[in-house]
Design a protein around this motif. Sequence first.
Motif, PDB file in Angstrom:
ATOM      1  N   PHE A   1     -28.398  -2.806   8.801  1.00 20.82           N
ATOM      2  CA  PHE A   1     -28.075  -4.203   8.548  1.00 20.82           C
ATOM      3  C   PHE A   1     -26.592  -4.360   8.219  1.00 20.82           C
ATOM      4  CE2 PHE A   1     -27.600  -7.967   5.865  1.00 20.82           C
ATOM      5  CZ  PHE A   1     -28.170  -8.924   6.687  1.00 20.82           C
ATOM      6  N   ARG A   2     -26.035  -3.384   7.496  1.00 23.06           N
ATOM      7  CA  ARG A   2     -24.600  -3.437   7.177  1.00 23.06           C
ATOM      8  C   ARG A   2     -23.766  -3.419   8.450  1.00 23.06           C
ATOM      9  NH1 ARG A   2     -20.507   0.243   6.563  1.00 23.06           N
ATOM     10  NH2 ARG A   2     -18.875  -0.291   5.026  1.00 23.06           N
ATOM     11  N   ASP A   3     -24.152  -2.572   9.413  1.00 25.53           N
ATOM     12  CA  ASP A   3     -23.429  -2.515  10.690  1.00 25.53           C
ATOM     13  C   ASP A   3     -23.473  -3.866  11.399  1.00 25.53           C
ATOM     14  OD1 ASP A   3     -22.876   0.190  10.328  1.00 25.53           O
ATOM     15  OD2 ASP A   3     -24.717   0.823  11.346  1.00 25.53           O
ATOM     16  N   VAL A   4     -24.663  -4.458  11.427  1.00 25.22           N
ATOM     17  CA  VAL A   4     -24.824  -5.744  12.108  1.00 25.22           C
ATOM     18  C   VAL A   4     -24.029  -6.831  11.383  1.00 25.22           C
ATOM     19  CG1 VAL A   4     -26.489  -7.521  12.788  1.00 25.22           C
ATOM     20  CG2 VAL A   4     -27.079  -5.108  13.033  1.00 25.22           C
ATOM     21  N   PHE A   5     -24.034  -6.795  10.048  1.00 24.17           N
ATOM     22  CA  PHE A   5     -23.289  -7.785   9.271  1.00 24.17           C
ATOM     23  C   PHE A   5     -21.791  -7.701   9.589  1.00 24.17           C
ATOM     24  CE2 PHE A   5     -20.975  -9.396   5.635  1.00 24.17           C
ATOM     25  CZ  PHE A   5     -21.660 -10.552   5.302  1.00 24.17           C
ATOM     26  N   LEU A   6     -21.249  -6.480   9.608  1.00 22.97           N
ATOM     27  CA  LEU A   6     -19.820  -6.317   9.873  1.00 22.97           C
ATOM     28  C   LEU A   6     -19.475  -6.687  11.317  1.00 22.97           C
ATOM     29  CD1 LEU A   6     -19.107  -2.989   7.941  1.00 22.97           C
ATOM     30  CD2 LEU A   6     -18.398  -5.309   7.305  1.00 22.97           C
ATOM     31  N   LEU A   7     -20.341  -6.299  12.262  1.00 25.57           N
ATOM     32  CA  LEU A   7     -20.104  -6.662  13.655  1.00 25.57           C
ATOM     33  C   LEU A   7     -20.046  -8.172  13.827  1.00 25.57           C
ATOM     34  CD1 LEU A   7     -22.278  -4.285  15.891  1.00 25.57           C
ATOM     35  CD2 LEU A   7     -19.826  -4.740  16.147  1.00 25.57           C
ATOM     36  N   THR A   8     -21.026  -8.857  13.261  1.00 20.53           N
ATOM     37  CA  THR A   8     -21.132 -10.301  13.450  1.00 20.53           C
ATOM     38  C   THR A   8     -20.047 -11.047  12.693  1.00 20.53           C
ATOM     39  OG1 THR A   8     -23.537 -10.009  13.614  1.00 20.53           O
ATOM     40  CG2 THR A   8     -22.735 -12.257  13.339  1.00 20.53           C
ATOM     41  N   SER A   9     -19.626 -10.507  11.564  1.00 20.80           N
ATOM     42  CA  SER A   9     -18.663 -11.207  10.720  1.00 20.80           C
ATOM     43  C   SER A   9     -17.217 -11.006  11.163  1.00 20.80           C
ATOM     44  CB  SER A   9     -18.808 -10.745   9.261  1.00 20.80           C
ATOM     45  OG  SER A   9     -20.110 -10.963   8.783  1.00 20.80           O
ATOM     46  N   ILE A  10     -16.838  -9.762  11.479  1.00 19.31           N
ATOM     47  CA  ILE A  10     -15.417  -9.514  11.751  1.00 19.31           C
ATOM     48  C   ILE A  10     -15.136  -8.551  12.899  1.00 19.31           C
ATOM     49  CG2 ILE A  10     -14.533 -10.094   9.458  1.00 19.31           C
ATOM     50  CD1 ILE A  10     -14.650  -7.128   8.733  1.00 19.31           C
ATOM     51  N   LYS A  11     -16.000  -7.571  13.166  1.00 17.45           N
ATOM     52  CA  LYS A  11     -15.636  -6.486  14.068  1.00 17.45           C
ATOM     53  C   LYS A  11     -15.682  -6.874  15.544  1.00 17.45           C
ATOM     54  CE  LYS A  11     -16.450  -2.343  11.318  1.00 17.45           C
ATOM     55  NZ  LYS A  11     -17.137  -1.032  11.267  1.00 17.45           N
ATOM     56  N   ASP A  12     -16.660  -7.657  15.941  1.00  8.58           N
ATOM     57  CA  ASP A  12     -16.763  -8.109  17.328  1.00  8.58           C
ATOM     58  C   ASP A  12     -16.048  -9.451  17.452  1.00  8.58           C
ATOM     59  OD1 ASP A  12     -18.743  -7.784  19.999  1.00  8.58           O
ATOM     60  OD2 ASP A  12     -18.205  -9.849  19.485  1.00  8.58           O
ATOM     61  N   ARG A  13     -15.073  -9.551  18.348  1.00  7.15           N
ATOM     62  CA  ARG A  13     -14.244 -10.751  18.385  1.00  7.15           C
ATOM     63  C   ARG A  13     -15.038 -11.997  18.774  1.00  7.15           C
ATOM     64  NH1 ARG A  13      -9.352  -9.538  21.940  1.00  7.15           N
ATOM     65  NH2 ARG A  13      -8.965 -11.778  21.662  1.00  7.15           N
TER      66      ARG A  13
END
Length: 414
Positions: free
Chosen positions: A223-235
């Motif tokens: 879930f942490r990975d998905v949170f970071l991807l959706t919030s900042i990591k994936d443009r």
Amino acid sequence: MGEAVVASARPSIRLGLKENWRQFSLLVLINAFVGGMVGIERTVVPLIGAKEFHIESTTLITSFIISFGVIKALANLVSGQLADTWGRKRVLVVGWLLALPVPFMIIGAPHWEWVIAANVLLGASQGFAWSMTVIMKVDLIGPKGRGLAVGLNEFAGYFAVGLTAFLTGYLASRYGLRPIPIYLGIFYAAAGLILSILVVRDTREFVRLEAAGRSTEASSLSFRDVFLLTSIKDRNLFAASQAGLINNLNDGMSWGIFPLFFTGLGLSVERIGILKAVYPIVWGVCQVVTGPLSDRWGRKGLIVLGMWVQAAGLFLTAFTAQFEWWLFASVLLGIGTAMVYPTLIASVSDASEPSWRARSLSVYRFWRDLGYAIGALSAGLIADRFGFAYAILAIAVVTFISGGIVAIAMREHR
């Protein structure tokens, strides 16, 4: 929608609108009831704070929206994880159980704190129930028609918001702010709960079908990975998340500030109800067009232009003082939001794998609905210090800037 995909293990499970139109239509109806629960508050609740509880602070009056937005955002954040573990239907039913006390609490509230507490429950209910209707429709329809699925879902919800805002304004002008206008909420909550328990079916099998044959690497994301991807990591996901937050920031501002702004300039409760209805009705109806249009034209252009059209509507509201101009500005707000709302959800679905799409959507909806709280709080503080018009103008500027961020950061995903 498109060719049906048949699962070898479960031949009865097929993706597509044509193949699943009965459950899809049922979920559209249920989301209309979900939207109606918000609609009971759009016109009358800010006026209850000002006229019945004699609250002079705009920030204090908008505190019910802050409680709603924070709790809804947190409910959104956990709804995707719960949907994957408990099942979509169970989370939907929990959402309706939380909604049942809300109209009774508003009707009987002896103090403003009761209204705030009611909105804590309403926020949790909306976070679970609205999230599930979106996720379940996306599950049913498959990858080819996500814009259409989301457009129909949001059409039902926001058309009901607008229609209920009009009805409550009309009833309030004739029978007072409480209790009669709020009776609509009792019907919505009871009907939504009964249909969700008795008729809705879970859709996790459709997710398994769509994910079949895909790489399993993405399914191991935490879930942490998905949170970071959706919030900042994936443009693309970042661009969508910030645009969603700003979209609901200006909606939270309009929810709390507009009735007080219009009242201060001499508008009647019935006419305020009309203005508060036009915006979400136009928003709801136009999504039937803009959702599928984003499937054909792409997501980015509609999002950018939609944010700028919203900003234009807010500028026009602040700079004019006539009902006709406010009516036109409300239409602009509705059109702009319709261009953005389903397109953002579809763009998040595009950029997410089926195995973690529900969690990614829940993170996006967390940021989006946190905008309610930020918008209500910031607009209330600005209004108390500088006046309502300055609060509207400040949110208009932020909305325009958000569209520019999407123009720079987002890449078209086809």
